[in-house]
Write a protein that holds these residues in place. Structure first.
Motif, mmCIF file in Angstrom:
data_model
loop_
_atom_site.group_PDB
_atom_site.id
_atom_site.type_symbol
_atom_site.label_atom_id
_atom_site.label_comp_id
_atom_site.label_asym_id
_atom_site.label_seq_id
_atom_site.Cartn_x
_atom_site.Cartn_y
_atom_site.Cartn_z
ATOM 1 N N PHE A 28 -8.935 2.155 0.226
ATOM 2 C CA PHE A 28 -8.667 1.302 -0.923
ATOM 3 C C PHE A 28 -7.758 2.057 -1.903
ATOM 4 C CE2 PHE A 28 -12.524 -1.806 -0.917
ATOM 5 C CZ PHE A 28 -12.506 -1.891 0.455
ATOM 6 N N ARG A 29 -7.254 1.322 -2.908
ATOM 7 C CA ARG A 29 -6.433 1.946 -3.950
ATOM 8 C C ARG A 29 -7.115 1.775 -5.293
ATOM 9 N NH1 ARG A 29 -1.488 -1.669 -2.119
ATOM 10 N NH2 ARG A 29 -0.864 -0.530 -0.245
ATOM 11 N N VAL A 30 -6.847 2.706 -6.195
ATOM 12 C CA VAL A 30 -7.372 2.556 -7.554
ATOM 13 C C VAL A 30 -6.578 1.455 -8.252
ATOM 14 C CG1 VAL A 30 -7.723 3.662 -9.788
ATOM 15 C CG2 VAL A 30 -8.002 4.984 -7.684
ATOM 16 N N HIS A 31 -7.267 0.504 -8.854
ATOM 17 C CA HIS A 31 -6.579 -0.500 -9.650
ATOM 18 C C HIS A 31 -6.606 -0.114 -11.126
ATOM 19 C CE1 HIS A 31 -5.975 -4.188 -11.971
ATOM 20 N NE2 HIS A 31 -5.273 -4.633 -10.941
ATOM 21 N N THR A 32 -7.805 0.127 -11.660
ATOM 22 C CA THR A 32 -7.932 0.495 -13.070
ATOM 23 C C THR A 32 -8.968 1.608 -13.205
ATOM 24 O OG1 THR A 32 -7.546 -1.821 -13.665
ATOM 25 C CG2 THR A 32 -8.403 -0.388 -15.396
ATOM 26 N N ASP A 33 -8.644 2.593 -13.988
ATOM 27 C CA ASP A 33 -9.594 3.679 -14.247
ATOM 28 C C ASP A 33 -9.421 4.090 -15.703
ATOM 29 O OD1 ASP A 33 -11.305 5.815 -14.209
ATOM 30 O OD2 ASP A 33 -10.247 6.937 -12.642
ATOM 31 N N VAL A 34 -10.222 3.483 -16.573
ATOM 32 C CA VAL A 34 -10.091 3.777 -18.007
ATOM 33 C C VAL A 34 -11.460 4.145 -18.579
ATOM 34 C CG1 VAL A 34 -8.040 2.362 -18.427
ATOM 35 C CG2 VAL A 34 -10.307 1.321 -18.609
#
Lengths: 136, 159
Positions: A28-34
């Motif tokens: 998978f890919r990171v979409h949002t990491d906040v």
């Protein structure tokens, strides 16, 4: 912009561990990491499914009190969360690839009703069924 | 509410789940507590107590439900002989299989097969794991206890 479900979240015991699992082992890919203080909004995405995000959320403050967080961690760890289903083109080759990367399989690829499926868990205990896409 | 699980360490629960998964994956095999405890990395005494606290049933009874569930699925969905089903699903003899199934369901293997065929329906799009879980026998008491109650004529009385 079409309408529909955009994010569904899982509870995980450790977001760094979950991120490594879903990105490095599942592709998978990171979409949002906040982050905002202790809170971390982390979502990943299947490369073929840009309109959907899988949230990897850790039980705890500020969303949950300590007792609730403990209960959620226990429920995940004993595999009591709802089943998840991943569709793949070829179950046996996906199994070989993922197993080589250290994914914990609970069921080897098995043919049933003319379809092949396998089962695995993420490090937290969330259970996935991996099914071969039906060729119609 | 069982209550107890929320007080158990999630790291322990995750390791207990691994033992449960192993039983799910090979319920026809022998799973003495020693073997399960090794999978979970805990002592035998700790394992048996913790497993029941986590999953509500002792490990050997959980295994029994999985074997019965598989056996009933094979009776329902295949033409495999009843003797073969007994051995494939982990029973040491056809007699033990038949007796246990009868004690739990009230029916003989042959009758279960005949009834299932009469009611047969397409599995549809529900994943097989969910379907099989939905058809898992719900063993609230030990089979031996159930037998004892039937034999003593106290079936259905309070505990």
């Amino acid at each position: 912009m079409s309408q529909g479900i955009e994010v569904i979240g899982l509870y995980v015991r450790d977001q760094d561990e979950a991120l490594a699992f879903y990105v490095e082992k599942l592709g998978f890919r990171v979409h949002t990491d906040v982050r905002n203080g202790d809170y971390r909004w982390l979502t990943v995405q299947h490369p073929d499914q840009p309109s959907f995000q899988l949230g990897l959320f850790a039980p705890g403050p500020p969303v949950h009190d300590a007792a609730t967080a403990q209960t959620l961690r226990a429920i995940v760890a004993k595999g009591a969360m709802p089943p998840l289903v991943l569709t793949v083109d070829n179950c046996r080759s996906a199994y070989d690839r993922m197993r080589a990367r250290g994914v914990e399989f609970t069921q080897e690829p098995t043919e049933r009703f003319g379809n092949v499926d396998a089962g695995f868990r993420d490090p937290s205990g969330n259970g996935w069924k991996m099914m071969e896409a039906r060729r119609l | 509410m069982t209550g107890g699980a929320a007080t158990q360490d999630p790291e322990l629960l995750r390791r207990l789940l691994r033992a449960k998964d192993r039983m799910d994956g090979a319920s026809q095999e022998d799973w003495p507590v020693r073997r399960l405890a090794r999978v979970s990395g805990v002592s035998q005494a700790h394992f048996a107590r913790s497993f029941k606290q986590a999953f509500g049933v002792p490990p050997h009874r959980y295994l029994l439900t999985r074997r019965l569930e598989r056996a009933m699925a094979l009776l329902r969905d295949t033409d495999i002989s009843i003797t073969d089903i007994a051995f494939r699903t982990g029973w040491a003899s056809l007699g033990t299989f038949g007796r246990t199934l009868r004690d739990v369901t009230g029916e003989n293997p042959g009758a279960i097969r005949a009834q299932a065929r009469a009611l047969s329906r397409a599995p549809g799009r529900v994943p097989t794991c969910v379907l099989s879980a939905a058809q898992r026998p719900d063993l609230r008491i030990a089979v031996s206890e159930k037998r004892r109650r039937v034999a003593g004529g106290i079936n259905g009385s309070d505990e």
